[in-house]
Design a protein around this motif. Structure first.
Motif, PDB file in Angstrom:
ATOM      1  N   LEU A   1      -3.985 -28.916  25.523  1.00 39.41           N
ATOM      2  CA  LEU A   1      -3.449 -28.597  24.082  1.00 39.41           C
ATOM      3  C   LEU A   1      -2.778 -27.205  24.600  1.00 39.41           C
ATOM      4  N   TRP A   2      -3.569 -26.415  25.132  1.00 38.01           N
ATOM      5  CA  TRP A   2      -2.906 -24.638  25.929  1.00 38.01           C
ATOM      6  C   TRP A   2      -2.022 -24.761  26.648  1.00 38.01           C
ATOM      7  N   THR A   3      -1.113 -25.598  27.520  1.00 36.04           N
ATOM      8  CA  THR A   3      -0.963 -25.785  29.169  1.00 36.04           C
ATOM      9  C   THR A   3       0.095 -24.194  28.802  1.00 36.04           C
ATOM     10  N   ASP A   4       0.317 -24.110  27.941  1.00 37.98           N
ATOM     11  CA  ASP A   4       1.998 -23.137  28.066  1.00 37.98           C
ATOM     12  C   ASP A   4       1.129 -21.518  28.002  1.00 37.98           C
ATOM     13  N   ALA A   5      -0.893 -21.389  28.360  1.00 41.23           N
ATOM     14  CA  ALA A   5      -0.494 -20.339  27.706  1.00 41.23           C
ATOM     15  C   ALA A   5      -0.792 -19.705  29.633  1.00 41.23           C
ATOM     16  N   SER A   6      -1.694 -18.693  30.395  1.00 36.17           N
ATOM     17  CA  SER A   6      -1.748 -18.424  31.316  1.00 36.17           C
ATOM     18  C   SER A   6      -3.011 -18.504  31.685  1.00 36.17           C
TER      19      SER A   6
END
Length: 121
Positions: free
Chosen positions: A104-109
């Motif tokens: 769900l948070w693949t766009d976060a590093s």
């Protein structure tokens, strides 16, 4: 107020010391206003999952003088400790796979935890 990154790293250390599996820290401050970091870890059983949550709560208070704002899910396969700028998610393996927060948070590093947790992670 303690620095979010320092709190995140200390939480990861505590989880590692208590043998949590697959510890991940996700930097969410760029993609949400909810929190700065997620720390995600897996326990080997419901007893281990509860022990991990208890240990994080106790050790972070002892080491940094910080307590969670609240804790959710102590009787479930997903325990959440809310430190305001850091949300700690402790799952049993089945719940972690089901909810798959990393997807769900693949766009976060991700925060590099090498040197913080054991290489076996």
């Amino acid at each position: 107020m303690i620095n979010s990154e320092k709190l995140t790293k200390e939480i990861a250390k505590v989880l590692d010391e208590k043998k949590a599996l697959d510890i991940v820290a996700i930097q969410t401050e760029e993609v949400t206003i909810v929190t700065d970091y997620f720390v995600i870890a897996t326990g080997t059983s419901s007893t281990h999952t509860k022990a991990l949550a208890d240990e994080v709560e106790y050790e972070i208070k002892e080491r940094l003088g910080v307590q969670p704002d609240h804790i959710e899910g102590r009787a479930t396969g997903w325990i959440l400790l809310d430190y305001d700028t850091v949300l700690v998610h402790i799952f049993d393996s089945e719940s972690r796979e089901y909810y798959n927060l990393e997807r769900l948070w693949t766009d976060a590093s991700r925060l590099d935890l090498s040197g913080i947790i054991s290489p076996a992670q």
